[in-house]
Design a protein around this motif. Structure first.
Motif, PDB file in Angstrom:
ATOM      1  N   VAL A 168       0.842   6.859  -5.609  1.00  0.00           N
ATOM      2  CA  VAL A 168      -0.262   6.168  -5.187  1.00  0.00           C
ATOM      3  C   VAL A 168      -0.259   6.046  -3.510  1.00  0.00           C
ATOM      4  CG1 VAL A 168      -1.542   3.988  -5.043  1.00  0.00           C
ATOM      5  CG2 VAL A 168      -0.742   5.017  -7.031  1.00  0.00           C
ATOM      6  N   GLY A 169       1.085   6.331  -2.986  1.00  0.00           N
ATOM      7  CA  GLY A 169       1.085   6.454  -1.467  1.00  0.00           C
ATOM      8  C   GLY A 169       1.369   5.008  -0.978  1.00  0.00           C
ATOM      9  N   PRO A 170       2.078   4.556   0.304  1.00  0.00           N
ATOM     10  CA  PRO A 170       2.315   3.350   0.654  1.00  0.00           C
ATOM     11  C   PRO A 170       1.058   2.866   1.300  1.00  0.00           C
ATOM     12  CG  PRO A 170       3.310   4.935   2.147  1.00  0.00           C
ATOM     13  CD  PRO A 170       2.661   5.746   0.968  1.00  0.00           C
ATOM     14  N   LEU A 171       0.865   1.356   1.050  1.00  0.00           N
ATOM     15  CA  LEU A 171      -0.290   0.960   1.811  1.00  0.00           C
ATOM     16  C   LEU A 171      -0.358   0.918   3.087  1.00  0.00           C
ATOM     17  CD1 LEU A 171      -2.688  -0.934   1.457  1.00  0.00           C
ATOM     18  CD2 LEU A 171      -1.494  -3.231   1.577  1.00  0.00           C
ATOM     19  N   LEU A 197      -6.984  -7.835   3.920  1.00  0.00           N
ATOM     20  CA  LEU A 197      -5.544  -7.471   3.791  1.00  0.00           C
ATOM     21  C   LEU A 197      -4.736  -8.244   2.591  1.00  0.00           C
ATOM     22  CD1 LEU A 197      -3.469  -5.539   5.252  1.00  0.00           C
ATOM     23  CD2 LEU A 197      -2.996  -7.738   6.580  1.00  0.00           C
ATOM     24  N   ALA A 198      -4.818  -9.495   2.458  1.00  0.00           N
ATOM     25  CA  ALA A 198      -4.207 -10.026   1.322  1.00  0.00           C
ATOM     26  C   ALA A 198      -4.525  -9.533  -0.034  1.00  0.00           C
ATOM     27  CB  ALA A 198      -4.761 -11.460   1.153  1.00  0.00           C
ATOM     28  N   GLY A 199      -5.882  -9.049  -0.310  1.00  0.00           N
ATOM     29  CA  GLY A 199      -6.016  -8.145  -1.552  1.00  0.00           C
ATOM     30  C   GLY A 199      -5.551  -6.961  -1.567  1.00  0.00           C
ATOM     31  N   LEU A 200      -5.449  -6.279  -0.473  1.00  0.00           N
ATOM     32  CA  LEU A 200      -4.810  -4.827  -0.488  1.00  0.00           C
ATOM     33  C   LEU A 200      -3.332  -4.979  -0.969  1.00  0.00           C
ATOM     34  CD1 LEU A 200      -6.907  -3.492   2.547  1.00  0.00           C
ATOM     35  CD2 LEU A 200      -6.930  -2.550   0.168  1.00  0.00           C
ATOM     36  N   VAL A 201      -2.675  -6.129  -0.159  1.00  0.00           N
ATOM     37  CA  VAL A 201      -1.278  -6.275  -0.460  1.00  0.00           C
ATOM     38  C   VAL A 201      -1.085  -6.403  -2.048  1.00  0.00           C
ATOM     39  CG1 VAL A 201       0.763  -7.424  -0.175  1.00  0.00           C
ATOM     40  CG2 VAL A 201      -0.774  -7.126   1.942  1.00  0.00           C
ATOM     41  N   ALA A 202      -1.925  -7.351  -2.536  1.00  0.00           N
ATOM     42  CA  ALA A 202      -1.583  -7.499  -3.894  1.00  0.00           C
ATOM     43  C   ALA A 202      -2.159  -6.252  -4.723  1.00  0.00           C
ATOM     44  CB  ALA A 202      -2.573  -8.560  -4.406  1.00  0.00           C
ATOM     45  N   ALA A 203      -2.971  -5.607  -4.151  1.00  0.00           N
ATOM     46  CA  ALA A 203      -3.281  -4.657  -5.144  1.00  0.00           C
ATOM     47  C   ALA A 203      -2.087  -3.449  -5.304  1.00  0.00           C
ATOM     48  CB  ALA A 203      -4.623  -3.936  -4.517  1.00  0.00           C
ATOM     49  N   PHE A 204      -1.580  -3.261  -4.020  1.00  0.00           N
ATOM     50  CA  PHE A 204      -0.297  -2.445  -3.877  1.00  0.00           C
ATOM     51  C   PHE A 204       0.955  -2.916  -4.156  1.00  0.00           C
ATOM     52  CE2 PHE A 204      -2.273   1.644  -2.478  1.00  0.00           C
ATOM     53  CZ  PHE A 204      -3.446   1.390  -2.501  1.00  0.00           C
ATOM     54  N   ALA A 205       1.396  -4.245  -4.660  1.00  0.00           N
ATOM     55  CA  ALA A 205       2.382  -4.645  -5.084  1.00  0.00           C
ATOM     56  C   ALA A 205       3.146  -3.913  -6.057  1.00  0.00           C
ATOM     57  CB  ALA A 205       2.130  -6.162  -5.353  1.00  0.00           C
ATOM     58  N   ASP A 206       2.464  -3.338  -7.172  1.00  0.00           N
ATOM     59  CA  ASP A 206       3.238  -2.928  -8.245  1.00  0.00           C
ATOM     60  C   ASP A 206       2.735  -1.207  -8.254  1.00  0.00           C
ATOM     61  OD1 ASP A 206       0.629  -2.997  -8.923  1.00  0.00           O
ATOM     62  OD2 ASP A 206       1.078  -3.709 -11.052  1.00  0.00           O
ATOM     63  N   ALA A 207       2.385  -0.691  -7.326  1.00  0.00           N
ATOM     64  CA  ALA A 207       2.091   0.675  -7.395  1.00  0.00           C
ATOM     65  C   ALA A 207       3.216   1.513  -7.193  1.00  0.00           C
ATOM     66  CB  ALA A 207       1.217   0.842  -5.980  1.00  0.00           C
ATOM     67  N   SER A 208       2.802   2.867  -7.961  1.00  0.00           N
ATOM     68  CA  SER A 208       3.855   3.725  -7.915  1.00  0.00           C
ATOM     69  C   SER A 208       4.163   4.603  -6.713  1.00  0.00           C
ATOM     70  CB  SER A 208       3.778   4.440  -9.245  1.00  0.00           C
ATOM     71  OG  SER A 208       2.861   5.509  -8.885  1.00  0.00           O
ATOM     72  N   GLN A 209       4.959   5.365  -6.418  1.00  0.00           N
ATOM     73  CA  GLN A 209       5.136   6.316  -5.367  1.00  0.00           C
ATOM     74  C   GLN A 209       3.993   7.203  -5.173  1.00  0.00           C
ATOM     75  OE1 GLN A 209       8.771   8.173  -4.666  1.00  0.00           O
ATOM     76  NE2 GLN A 209       9.278   6.650  -3.156  1.00  0.00           N
ATOM     77  N   LEU A 258      -3.640   3.028   7.868  1.00  0.00           N
ATOM     78  CA  LEU A 258      -4.181   3.712   8.779  1.00  0.00           C
ATOM     79  C   LEU A 258      -5.375   4.641   8.623  1.00  0.00           C
ATOM     80  CD1 LEU A 258      -2.743   4.170  11.633  1.00  0.00           C
ATOM     81  CD2 LEU A 258      -1.067   5.785  10.284  1.00  0.00           C
ATOM     82  N   ALA A 259      -5.431   5.184   7.388  1.00  0.00           N
ATOM     83  CA  ALA A 259      -6.649   6.147   6.966  1.00  0.00           C
ATOM     84  C   ALA A 259      -7.845   5.367   7.002  1.00  0.00           C
ATOM     85  CB  ALA A 259      -6.344   6.622   5.701  1.00  0.00           C
ATOM     86  N   LEU A 260      -7.977   4.052   6.695  1.00  0.00           N
ATOM     87  CA  LEU A 260      -9.129   3.223   6.675  1.00  0.00           C
ATOM     88  C   LEU A 260      -9.915   3.156   8.050  1.00  0.00           C
ATOM     89  CD1 LEU A 260      -8.359   0.444   3.988  1.00  0.00           C
ATOM     90  CD2 LEU A 260      -9.662   2.512   3.579  1.00  0.00           C
ATOM     91  N   LEU A 261      -8.726   2.736   9.042  1.00  0.00           N
ATOM     92  CA  LEU A 261      -8.643   2.263  10.221  1.00  0.00           C
ATOM     93  C   LEU A 261      -9.271   3.555  10.939  1.00  0.00           C
ATOM     94  CD1 LEU A 261      -5.776   0.277  11.077  1.00  0.00           C
ATOM     95  CD2 LEU A 261      -8.053  -0.652  11.269  1.00  0.00           C
TER      96      LEU A 261
END
Ligand code: HEM
Length: 435
Positions: A234-237, A220-232, A242-245
């Motif tokens: 790319v879709g929200p984390l 989770l921490a890695g994913l939050v960091a990876a999406f911190a500066d993502a544009s729209q 939900l997709a991964l689960l």
């Protein structure tokens, strides 16, 4: 002019008629490819579909995929999963994959092993003591706990694990609502929508905790960091979580179930694999190394070949595409089989027999397996799924050799993932470890 001849004149592949696809879907596909080659048409769930199979057929499909084929998802899937990976296209999709991948593979994986074993060891000990009434039900619950632990940092038997279990079930039930406008008339669709909102609240809380106390035992921490500066684009984390689960759930449970069923039916391999399991429980890092635990990895590969969890993956052509010498027009429903080539006797002699040794002797190569798909939408969770399966096998075999008192499953369903249709009890026969 016959229907076949007229279709061929427009470039469409030949039509294959089957009486009941659901009864023996793999048999129907095998027969279709034997008669017509890598590409043919067939009705699937009442809709005309171009089927692509065989090793060569899938190589061609994936080579021409980008820009011409899109994942065919229903309005229900778009509704419930928003801009999750499998609903994205083009650069946004490719960018989202780049951001998700590091937390799900490579150097991140060894860090998850203590957490995975923390989940699997007590479950395996319970199985050894009390036996299992229905293997698939148990493995499904175990897979849910493993995913919650690694993807969300939720440990078993905590307050959040109860919240997660209570909210994820109605969400999954919602994803089984009618795919079109009829969904609005069903209670389970609206319950699924409500569950989605509650899951997002849980994700937000877990993400904040992961940032406040970052560790390496959850993604989770890695994913939050990876999406911190993502544009729209790319879709929200939360959509991706939900997709991964959901992507991890039935498929991983299916693969683990078949690994255990086959180990129970092949005691010689089980005993060989058990030696590796004892080592793995003491030194878990071997489970993440590609050059270690060869017997366990051969069992995993052979289970993927013989029991590919998914049956078909669906696409829609968005421009004309050439497949197997036919020009398939835009707007056509296309499906590929994740078992394509898995039963080719030239590549896998005695294709319907469980023979993990073929992967040990170098007679067969893992690169010929399609269980995790291929191309632009190839499974992003493969390394994690394989690690989960290896961890479960190691914990279980460390406790004992699996046996099925009622015999192997006699009736099987193929969708949403391949699984026994009736309860399969399992016991673990304990063996003394030499002192
Ligand atoms: C044995 C277990 C698994 C099997 C057999 C499996 C199989 C597949 C297959 C065949 C696809 C491609 C679908 C297509 O072509 O449309 C796929 C996609 C995907 N899988 Fe898995 N999967 C497994 C476990 C997992 C796990 C554990 C995760 C996440 C942690 C995961 C995440 C995904 C995602 C996100 C996609 C969509 C990729 C995209 O659209 O770009 N899967 N999986």
């Amino acid at each position: 002019m016959s229907e076949q001849a007229a279709a061929a004149a427009c470039g469409l592949p030949p039509h294959h008629t089957v009486r009941s696809f659901d009864l023996d879907p793999l048999g129907a596909l095998e027969e279709g490819h034997r008669r017509h080659g890598p590409v043919f048409r067939m009705a699937v769930d009442g809709q005309e579909t171009v089927l692509v199979g065989t090793w060569a057929g899938l190589v061609e499909l994936f080579a021409g995929e980008r820009g011409c084929l899109e994942v065919l998802n229903t309005p229900l899937v778009h509704d419930l999963f928003g801009r999750a990976l499998f609903n994205l296209t083009g650069e946004g999709h490719a960018e989202a994959r780049r951001r998700l991948r590091p937390a799900l593979s490579g150097r991140a994986l060894p860090g998850y092993l203590p957490a995975l074993l923390e989940v699997t060891d007590p479950v395996a000990a319970r199985w050894a003591q009390h036996g299992v009434g229905d293997l698939y039900t148990e493995v499904r619950a175990l897979t849910g706990s493993l995913s919650a632990r690694v993807l969300l940092g939720i440990a078993p038997e905590t307050a959040d694990s109860a919240v997660f279990a209570a909210v994820f079930e109605p969400f999954v039930a919602g994803s089984g609502a009618p795919p079109g406008r009829d969904r609005f008339m069903t209670g389970r669709y609206w319950a699924g929508r409500a569950a989605r909102r509650r899951l997002y609240a849980l994700f937000t809380r877990r993400a904040a905790a992961a940032v406040a106390e970052p560790g390496t035992d959850s993604a989770l921490a890695g994913l939050v960091a990876a999406f911190a500066d993502a544009s729209q684009a790319v879709g929200p984390l939360p959509d991706h979580l939900l997709a991964l689960l959901i992507a991890a759930r039935e498929t991983t449970a299916s693969l683990i179930t078949w690994c255990l069923v086959e180990l129970a039916g092949n005691q010689q391999h089980a005993v060989l694999a058990q030696t590796e399991a004892h080592v793995a429980v003491a030194t878990p890092e071997v489970l993440a190394r590609r050059d270690a635990v060869p017997v366990l990895r051969a069992v995993l590969a052979e289970a993927q070949r013989l029991h590919s969890p998914n049956l078909l993956s669906l696409r829609e052509t968005v421009c004309p595409v050439d497949l197997g010498g036919y020009r398939i027009p835009a707007g056509t429903r296309v499906a590929y089989s994740t078992s394509a080539g898995h039963f080719d006797p030239e590549v896998f002699p005695q294709p319907h027999t469980f023979r993990p040794r073929r992967f040990l002797d170098g007679e067969a190569r893992g690169a010929r397996l399609w269980a995790f798909g291929g191309g632009a939408h190839a499974c992003l969770g493969r390394p994690l799924a394989e690690l989960m399966a290896l961890t479960v096998m190691a914990s279980v075999l460390h406790q004992g050799v699996p046996r099925l008192p009622g015999g192997p499953p006699s009736r099987i369903r193929y969708r949403p993932a391949k699984a026994p249709l009736t309860a399969v009890p399992l016991v673990l026969d304990r063996q003394e470890i030499a002192s």
